[in-house]
Scaffold this active site. Structure first.
Site, mmCIF file in Angstrom:
data_model
loop_
_atom_site.group_PDB
_atom_site.id
_atom_site.type_symbol
_atom_site.label_atom_id
_atom_site.label_comp_id
_atom_site.label_asym_id
_atom_site.label_seq_id
_atom_site.Cartn_x
_atom_site.Cartn_y
_atom_site.Cartn_z
ATOM 1 N N CYS A 60 43.841 40.133 35.441
ATOM 2 C CA CYS A 60 43.311 38.896 34.867
ATOM 3 C C CYS A 60 42.097 39.270 34.037
ATOM 4 C CB CYS A 60 42.905 37.951 36.000
ATOM 5 S SG CYS A 60 42.275 36.358 35.423
ATOM 6 N N GLU A 74 51.640 40.354 43.092
ATOM 7 C CA GLU A 74 51.814 39.811 44.438
ATOM 8 C C GLU A 74 52.201 38.341 44.405
ATOM 9 O OE1 GLU A 74 48.465 40.924 47.068
ATOM 10 O OE2 GLU A 74 48.040 42.320 45.445
ATOM 11 N N CYS A 91 36.201 36.834 42.569
ATOM 12 C CA CYS A 91 37.649 36.984 42.672
ATOM 13 C C CYS A 91 38.087 38.436 42.499
ATOM 14 C CB CYS A 91 38.334 36.113 41.619
ATOM 15 S SG CYS A 91 40.129 36.222 41.653
ATOM 16 N N CYS A 120 35.897 36.180 36.972
ATOM 17 C CA CYS A 120 35.080 35.371 37.898
ATOM 18 C C CYS A 120 34.483 36.300 38.965
ATOM 19 C CB CYS A 120 35.940 34.289 38.559
ATOM 20 S SG CYS A 120 36.721 33.188 37.356
ATOM 21 N N CYS A 167 43.195 33.118 49.013
ATOM 22 C CA CYS A 167 42.726 33.089 47.625
ATOM 23 C C CYS A 167 41.751 34.203 47.308
ATOM 24 C CB CYS A 167 41.988 31.794 47.347
ATOM 25 S SG CYS A 167 43.042 30.395 47.351
ATOM 26 N N CYS A 213 53.082 30.855 46.187
ATOM 27 C CA CYS A 213 51.993 31.020 45.228
ATOM 28 C C CYS A 213 52.377 32.217 44.375
ATOM 29 C CB CYS A 213 50.695 31.273 45.990
ATOM 30 S SG CYS A 213 49.282 31.611 44.930
HETATM 31 N N1 SAH Z 1 43.133 31.672 37.140
HETATM 32 C C1 SAH Z 1 43.491 30.490 37.850
HETATM 33 C C2 SAH Z 1 44.424 30.713 39.018
HETATM 34 C C3 SAH Z 1 44.163 31.866 39.927
HETATM 35 S S1 SAH Z 1 42.798 31.725 41.035
HETATM 36 C C4 SAH Z 1 42.252 29.723 38.264
HETATM 37 O O1 SAH Z 1 41.155 30.195 37.997
HETATM 38 O O2 SAH Z 1 42.369 28.640 38.793
HETATM 39 C C5 SAH Z 1 43.277 30.562 42.227
HETATM 40 C C6 SAH Z 1 42.130 29.964 42.995
HETATM 41 O O3 SAH Z 1 41.582 30.910 43.928
HETATM 42 C C7 SAH Z 1 40.992 29.579 42.084
HETATM 43 O O4 SAH Z 1 40.483 28.317 42.387
HETATM 44 C C8 SAH Z 1 39.998 30.660 42.374
HETATM 45 O O5 SAH Z 1 38.737 30.272 42.018
HETATM 46 C C9 SAH Z 1 40.176 30.866 43.849
HETATM 47 N N2 SAH Z 1 39.557 32.095 44.341
HETATM 48 C C10 SAH Z 1 39.436 33.253 43.691
HETATM 49 N N3 SAH Z 1 38.768 34.158 44.437
HETATM 50 C C11 SAH Z 1 38.459 33.559 45.587
HETATM 51 C C12 SAH Z 1 37.803 33.991 46.774
HETATM 52 N N4 SAH Z 1 37.306 35.215 46.901
HETATM 53 N N5 SAH Z 1 37.697 33.098 47.790
HETATM 54 C C13 SAH Z 1 38.186 31.862 47.670
HETATM 55 N N6 SAH Z 1 38.824 31.407 46.583
HETATM 56 C C14 SAH Z 1 38.962 32.239 45.540
#
Ligand code: SAH
Length: 342
Positions: free
Chosen positions: A111, A91, A118, A115, A332, A104
């Protein structure tokens, strides 16, 4: 196997042409066509028919297929679902800001960082994206939206520093004046904090913006939400950030997603402020987007404001990120590998 020309930077394409027994300047002509969005050799009108035939024999120009697009009624954000040639889905999200159009992009299908808040990591990593697959997200979205993109954030699905080589070629191609000519300072890479790659990035791309997903104020708390923290400690990460700013003179953005009961207490804000004191940085507070399959919950609005106020009181530059496209699950953490969310 045929060479996908969109995987090559201009110097690499020139070398490739030489190997085919062709003049280097021909490579530049082809490169220009590619980043004007041309997907077939036959449209490259200043290339001889003989060379076009030769290229068809040895090379290819792969393209992403738009499977679905969603357009936000709130703010015009567009979310695209693309199918790759092997059937994987990725996406990209197009956003309109006062200062211009931004995209973006994803760097991996899935991935492996895991986390807990996410959605992108839920099913693990399928594979790295090729350079061409990264560039093509921009080309296809520009074509579909009928608009030029001038800012690129590598913050979609995937961990860009887990695909460092391809990410590097991607940045070189989009920055090239014969490519998309997007300024280094208009590109942002977001990482969960893979330390050796942060150091390499400071050397390789000192002008590109760096965002680091921090999401915690100490090592123990970070380990609970981000498995990568078990590999690279919080303190080591901040030391690396200090070296990064010393070397580049550039401010780091720390992303901090506020998760109810995990990292959103006033004591976390105080601790974070004390850890970041003196570091050239900005904290971007991200109200968490709830993902139905995940356990964690978003912090309340007053909690977010209280966190922000505390950081500012302690003279840490901080803002709350405005979320675009939340009505189409484009915000995000809501990008998903699979088609089922659409
Ligand atoms: N792997 C990279 C880039 C992808 S995530 C990284 O970790 O930075 C991009 C951003 O979205 C990151 O800061 C991540 O923590 C945030 N993110 C992921 N899941 C989220 C959620 N459910 N709500 C808000 N931000 C989120």
């Amino acid at each position: 196997m045929k060479q996908n020309l969109k995987d090559l930077t201009l110097p690499e394409l020139e070398t490739y042409f030489e190997r085919l027994g062709e003049k280097r300047y021909r490579a530049k002509q082809v490169f220009r066509w590619l980043y004007q969005g041309v997907d077939s050799f036959d449209e490259m009108s200043d290339i001889s028919i003989a060379l076009r035939e030769k290229l068809k024999e040895h090379a290819e120009i792969t393209v992403l297929k738009i499977v679905e697009r969603k357009i936000s009624k709130q703010d015009g954000t567009r979310k695209y679902l693309f199918e790759l040639s092997d059937g994987n889905m990725i996406e990209s999200v197009f956003m309109k800001y006062k200062y211009g159009n931004s995209i973006c992009i994803s760097s991996q299908a899935g991935c492996r960082m895991g986390c807990i808040f996410c959605a992108s990591g839920k099913d693990g990593l399928a594979r790295n994206l090729s350079v061409g697959e990264m560039v093509d997200q921009i080309l296809k979205v520009e074509q579909d939206a009928g608009e030029k993109i001038n800012h690129v954030v590598i913050m979609g699905t995937g961990e860009p520093f887990d695909n460092y080589g391809n990410m590097s070629s991607f940045i070189k191609i989009i920055n090239d004046k014969h490519g998309l000519h997007i300024g280094m300072r208009n590109i942002t890479v977001s990482t969960c904090g893979i330390i050796p790659k942060i150091s390499a990035f400071a050397e390789d791309f000192p002008q590109v913006n760096l965002a680091i997903s921090l999401h915690a104020s100490n090592d123990a708390e970070r380990k609970k939400i981000m498995p990568i923290a078990n590999k690279y400690s919080f303190d080591e990460l901040l030391i690396t950030c200090q070296k990064y700013t010393d070397k580049t003179g550039r401010r780091i953005t720390f992303e901090y997603t506020l998760i109810a009961g995990k990292n959103d207490d006033i004591k976390h804000a105080e601790e974070l402020a004390s850890k970041l004191q003196g570091l050239l940085c900005h904290v971007n507070l991200i109200p968490m987007n709830e993902v139905s399959e995940l356990e964690v919950k978003a912090s309340s609005k007053p909690k977010v404001q209280q966190f922000l106020k505390k950081l500012q009181e302690k003279h840490i530059a901080a803002t709350v990120r405005r979320e675009l496209g939340s009505d189409i699950d484009a915000a995000c953490g809501q990008l998903r590998l699979s088609k089922i969310t659409l």
